[in-house]
Design a protein around this motif. Structure first.
Motif, mmCIF file in Angstrom:
data_model
loop_
_atom_site.group_PDB
_atom_site.id
_atom_site.type_symbol
_atom_site.label_atom_id
_atom_site.label_comp_id
_atom_site.label_asym_id
_atom_site.label_seq_id
_atom_site.Cartn_x
_atom_site.Cartn_y
_atom_site.Cartn_z
ATOM 1 N N THR A 176 0.841 -1.209 0.000
ATOM 2 C CA THR A 176 0.000 0.000 0.000
ATOM 3 C C THR A 176 0.874 1.256 0.000
ATOM 4 N N ILE A 177 1.915 1.240 0.823
ATOM 5 C CA ILE A 177 2.820 2.399 0.876
ATOM 6 C C ILE A 177 3.389 2.672 -0.512
ATOM 7 N N LYS A 178 3.863 1.614 -1.162
ATOM 8 C CA LYS A 178 4.477 1.782 -2.488
ATOM 9 C C LYS A 178 3.450 2.263 -3.510
ATOM 10 N N ARG A 179 2.241 1.721 -3.395
ATOM 11 C CA ARG A 179 1.198 2.116 -4.352
ATOM 12 C C ARG A 179 0.897 3.609 -4.218
ATOM 13 N N GLU A 180 0.796 4.055 -2.966
ATOM 14 C CA GLU A 180 0.516 5.475 -2.759
ATOM 15 C C GLU A 180 1.663 6.354 -3.253
ATOM 16 N N LEU A 181 2.857 5.857 -3.067
ATOM 17 C CA LEU A 181 4.036 6.607 -3.501
ATOM 18 C C LEU A 181 4.106 6.697 -5.020
ATOM 19 N N ALA A 182 3.472 5.763 -5.717
ATOM 20 C CA ALA A 182 3.506 5.795 -7.176
ATOM 21 C C ALA A 182 2.950 7.123 -7.685
ATOM 22 N N GLU A 183 2.068 7.747 -6.885
ATOM 23 C CA GLU A 183 1.556 9.057 -7.284
ATOM 24 C C GLU A 183 2.308 10.199 -6.608
ATOM 25 N N ARG A 184 2.620 9.997 -5.331
ATOM 26 C CA ARG A 184 3.200 11.110 -4.561
ATOM 27 C C ARG A 184 4.716 11.217 -4.661
ATOM 28 N N TRP A 185 5.346 10.352 -5.455
ATOM 29 C CA TRP A 185 6.810 10.304 -5.370
ATOM 30 C C TRP A 185 7.527 11.614 -5.664
ATOM 31 N N PRO A 186 7.016 12.488 -6.566
ATOM 32 C CA PRO A 186 7.792 13.720 -6.793
ATOM 33 C C PRO A 186 7.939 14.574 -5.526
ATOM 34 N N GLN A 187 6.872 14.648 -4.719
ATOM 35 C CA GLN A 187 6.978 15.400 -3.460
ATOM 36 C C GLN A 187 7.975 14.720 -2.523
ATOM 37 N N ALA A 188 7.887 13.394 -2.474
ATOM 38 C CA ALA A 188 8.803 12.653 -1.601
ATOM 39 C C ALA A 188 10.249 12.875 -2.028
ATOM 40 N N LEU A 189 10.466 12.885 -3.330
ATOM 41 C CA LEU A 189 11.833 13.076 -3.831
ATOM 42 C C LEU A 189 12.350 14.468 -3.476
ATOM 43 N N GLU A 190 11.466 15.439 -3.612
ATOM 44 C CA GLU A 190 11.861 16.808 -3.290
ATOM 45 C C GLU A 190 12.283 16.909 -1.817
ATOM 46 N N ARG A 191 11.472 16.299 -0.959
ATOM 47 C CA ARG A 191 11.782 16.303 0.472
ATOM 48 C C ARG A 191 13.085 15.555 0.734
ATOM 49 N N PHE A 192 13.239 14.418 0.051
ATOM 50 C CA PHE A 192 14.472 13.648 0.236
ATOM 51 C C PHE A 192 15.688 14.512 -0.095
ATOM 52 N N LEU A 243 16.026 1.429 0.573
ATOM 53 C CA LEU A 243 15.018 2.446 0.877
ATOM 54 C C LEU A 243 15.694 3.808 0.936
ATOM 55 N N ALA A 244 14.994 4.809 0.437
ATOM 56 C CA ALA A 244 15.443 6.196 0.620
ATOM 57 C C ALA A 244 14.330 6.908 1.374
ATOM 58 N N ILE A 245 14.644 7.358 2.607
ATOM 59 C CA ILE A 245 13.604 7.928 3.472
ATOM 60 C C ILE A 245 13.596 9.452 3.355
ATOM 61 N N ALA A 246 12.481 9.990 2.850
ATOM 62 C CA ALA A 246 12.403 11.425 2.570
ATOM 63 C C ALA A 246 12.507 12.273 3.837
ATOM 64 N N GLU A 247 11.812 11.864 4.885
ATOM 65 C CA GLU A 247 11.735 12.638 6.123
ATOM 66 C C GLU A 247 13.103 13.000 6.699
ATOM 67 N N THR A 248 14.068 12.104 6.516
ATOM 68 C CA THR A 248 15.360 12.296 7.164
ATOM 69 C C THR A 248 16.536 12.339 6.179
ATOM 70 N N GLY A 249 16.276 12.107 4.893
ATOM 71 C CA GLY A 249 17.368 12.036 3.924
ATOM 72 C C GLY A 249 18.258 10.831 4.145
ATOM 73 N N ARG A 276 12.684 5.425 -8.064
ATOM 74 C CA ARG A 276 11.546 5.758 -7.224
ATOM 75 C C ARG A 276 10.980 4.555 -6.474
ATOM 76 N N THR A 277 11.335 3.340 -6.882
ATOM 77 C CA THR A 277 10.819 2.178 -6.150
ATOM 78 C C THR A 277 11.399 2.100 -4.734
ATOM 79 N N ALA A 278 12.512 2.797 -4.497
ATOM 80 C CA ALA A 278 13.114 2.761 -3.157
ATOM 81 C C ALA A 278 12.568 3.874 -2.257
ATOM 82 N N LEU A 279 11.902 4.844 -2.848
ATOM 83 C CA LEU A 279 11.482 6.024 -2.083
ATOM 84 C C LEU A 279 10.334 5.730 -1.124
#
Ligand code: SF4
Lengths: 468, 247
Positions: free
Chosen positions: B39-55, B147-153, B180-183
């Motif tokens: 589920t986390i990965k599925r949701e990230l499939a849409e939100r990944w650009p924001q996650a990447l920016e934060r990362f 895994l690449a964790i956006a919250e903490t880099g 993006r599969t690791a994000l």
């Protein structure tokens, strides 16, 4: 090392720290910086307060079933090919490590920072057995070269200047180095890199151990924790039995608040999760993994007055905010664990008699409990400890006499009424401008560093009838 | 010597004496970590650009160097750029299947001296010692990322066959390649993956160590002066690849 010599009374150790101008300055700079970093980290992290409550609850829940979680941890470690050892006393813990060293023919041990191994005085024992222990955390390495003890849980060498470190390196490593932190760090990197590659034994503590998976968790910034668990052929982790957490989900709760409390980082640079020895197919990692579970006074506190101190994550936040620690630093406390929590841990490890003076080295201001990520009520336990010390008649007779009289007087209205004129009479030679600056005989200690307010000409109690 | 039975029974006795300070529960665990992780990965499939920016933001805050490449084929060029800047050429890399691509020829063509880690253990002790010397001498270490964790880099790397621990540890410069599969977004989410990885099915197949890496090695042990590269790498580079690495 007179400042840590336990034959010197605490007030003298504290006195010499107060007279050390350089130490005073270093302590102020360091603790103020840590306080600011911690505050900023939590300001930026709105979930922080809820996670602190959750973390506290997990610690308590774990203690309520500790036997179950420890058993699960043991089974998990053994299932992965690791060995678990049990140490009731420091002697036993040292014996376990020395036996492993002897059996594997170890000549040199690299260590990543571990309070548990300090607590059991492992280095001295290794040296005596012909195994060279090398501390690899930079701060620990410096104080090992200087033959000193850590002055702060997470910044062991804050009491040393770069000039002192440069002199130390010149003397011990026979290298002339500029008094520049960058350059000094580079020298240490080169020196220690060789040791990592040569050592037979890697010794660590554990910030946490996950019962469900048998994972030992190490948190470092320098990367020495990774080196020590990857390069030598044997890894020994020494850990207080209270460090167990039930699951990986619980672990993540602690990781979210630990570094923020310690250094203000969101996460320390390296969080290393180690599950037993090298796996089949893995090129690197130790052939043997040993976990030493240490009691040393902890187990009896599960049902004892210091139970809550078993929640401690060793983050150091309570040291930084403590008005006493900020003045005297870690050495003056004289034991492995300094600061407010250190007093409780010392009582836990060495018995309440060992802290008969230290128990009073707190203003009970409560700053420690506010800063503590798991909200340990340190002041409450300090008060409890003072009572225990009083009741066990470990406290000085003068103090016991004073408190004993006080108790009688306050418990009886007629005695209380009579005591006031008597006290006014007695204080007359000593009171000036409403303050008593010194009292005679065996009581002088009380007023050496503080004044007592003199008894008022009319107490509130005496004024009450006229006020109506 | 204290035995397991004695030790545990002592704990049990003490636990039995007290009801505890207050009623308390441990953190609620995902009952089906695989489903939750999906589920986390599925949701990230849409939100990944924001996650990447934060990362990127957090990674740079901890002194990481962020790069972006259109596809894995561009990665050798980025790596060569980093090598040139540091004036170094000796590189060790995870085994190609673990990295997701074989980049050795392309790296050699750009003037580097790359060396790939073997796909498994080496039986011969001398060979192993020699390999360790090679890794210790290398200036660059090239790895993948689990895994690449956006919250903490943070970069999370599991050890295992073909992906030894030292690749991201001994060289002074660590370069990690991910897509993006690791994000993921938070440390809490990382917990779900840790639950998953450490369960039965995967347990036997992964290595003994999982490393969370948040920027280059650092210390402030001398006069609180921040200094990088004490024991681990002085530099950490993350190369984000836009086109999925594994096709
Ligand atoms: S008592 Fe609390 S603040 Fe002090 S070191 Fe332990 S966890 Fe940190």
């Amino acid at each position: 090392m007179s400042e840590t010599d336990l034959s010197v009374p605490f007030r003298r150790r504290a006195g010499s720290a107060l007279g050390d101008k350089h130490l005073q300055e270093a302590l102020t700079i360091a603790t103020t910086k840590f306080i600011g970093l911690r505050r900023d980290a939590f300001d930026e992290f709105p979930e922080g307060e809820r996670l602190r409550d959750l973390a506290r609850e997990i610690k308590e829940a774990t203690l309520q079933h500790l036997h179950r979680y420890v058993e699960q941890l043991i089974d998990s470690v053994e299932r992965l090919g690791g060995h678990v050892h049990y140490a009731t006393t420091p002697e036993e813990a040292r014996r376990v490590v020395l036996d492993i060293a002897a059996r594997t023919g170890a000549r040199m041990a690299v260590k990543s920072k571990s309070m548990a191994s300090e607590e059991i005085h492992l280095n001295e024992a290794l040296e005596a057995a012909g195994v060279i222990p090398i501390e690899t955390d930079l701060g620990e390495y410096i104080i090992q070269l200087a033959h000193e003890r850590p002055s702060h849980i997470i910044a062991p060498a804050i009491h040393k200047t770069k000039g002192q470190v440069a002199d130390l390196f010149a003397k011990e490593l026979k290298r002339q180095v500029a008094a520049d932190p960058e350059e000094l760090t580079r020298i240490a990197r080169v020196e220690l890199r060789q040791k990592f590659l040569e050592a037979d034994l890697g010794i660590t503590g554990a910030n946490f151990a996950v019962a469900d998976t048998g994972t030992v968790v190490l948190v470092t910034n320098e990367g020495n924790g990774r080196m020590v668990t990857s390069l030598p052929r044997v890894h020994v982790a020494v850990m207080g039995v209270e460090k167990v957490v039930p699951s990986m989900t619980d672990l993540m709760v602690f990781l979210q608040i630990l570094a923020k409390s310690a250094t203000g980082q969101k996460l320390s640079v390296y969080t290393t999760l180690v599950r037993g020895p090298r796996r089949p197919g893995e090129l690197e990692g130790p052939d043997e993994f040993h976990l030493v579970l240490l009691d040393n006074g902890r187990i009896r506190q599960i049902a004892g007055p210091l139970r809550e101190a078993l929640y401690c994550l060793r983050c150091g936040a309570c040291l930084n905010v403590c008005p006493v620690y900020r003045q005297i630093g870690g050495h003056a406390y004289g034991y492995t664990y300094p600061g407010p929590i250190g007093i409780l841990l010392t009582a836990m490890l060495e018995g309440p008699g060992s802290v008969k003076d230290l128990a009073h080295a707190s203003s009970l201001c409560g700053a420690c409990a506010d800063a503590c990520p798991v909200r340990i009520d340190i002041p409450k336990m300090l008060v409890e400890l003072r009572r225990e010390i009083h009741e066990a008649r470990i406290a000085p007779w003068t103090e016991r006499l004073a408190y004993g009289l006080m108790e009688k007087v306050l418990a009886s209205p007629s005695l209380y009424r009579w005591s006031k004129p008597l006290a006014r009479l007695l204080q007359r030679p000593f009171a000036r401008d409403g303050r008593i600056r010194s009292v005679p005989l065996a009581f002088t200690e009380w007023t050496r560093t503080r004044d007592l307010p003199a008894l008022a000409p009319q107490t509130f109690h005496e004024q009450w009838p006229t006020l109506k | 010597m204290t035995t397991r039975t004695e030790f545990l029974s002592r704990i049990r006795t003490e636990v039995g004496k007290t009801p505890g300070l207050f009623s308390a529960r441990t953190a609620p665990r995902p009952s089906d970590p695989r489903a939750v992780s999906e589920t986390i990965k599925r949701e990230l499939a849409e939100r990944w650009p924001q996650a990447l920016e934060r990362f990127q933001l957090e990674f740079e805050r901890v002194a990481g160097v962020f790069h972006r490449a259109a596809s894995i084929a561009v990665v050798p060029q980025v790596v060569a750029g980093i090598a040139r800047e540091n004036e170094v050429r000796r590189l060790v890399a995870w085994d190609a299947p673990e990295l997701g691509a074989d980049l050795l020829d392309a790296l050699t063509a750009r003037g580097l001296e790359p060396f790939a880690m073997p796909p498994g253990d080496l039986a011969d002790a001398t060979e192993r010692a020699e390999l360790r010397r090679r890794v210790a001498d290398a200036e660059l270490g090239l790895t993948g990322v689990d895994l690449a964790i956006a919250e903490t880099g943070t970069l999370v790397l599991r050890s295992g066959a073909g992906r030894p621990r030292s690749t991201s540890l001994l060289p002074a410069c660590h370069i990690a390649v991910f897509d993006r599969t690791a994000l993921i977004e938070t440390l809490g989410q990382a917990g779900v993956f840790l639950e998953l990885w450490n369960r039965g099915e995967l347990e036997g197949r992964i290595g003994a160590v999982t490393s969370f890496i948040t920027g280059p090695s650092r210390t402030a042990d001398i006069e609180l002066t921040l200094t990088r590269g004490v024991h681990g790498p002085k530099e950490v580079h993350a190369i984000f690849v836009d086109q999925a690495i594994r096709g």
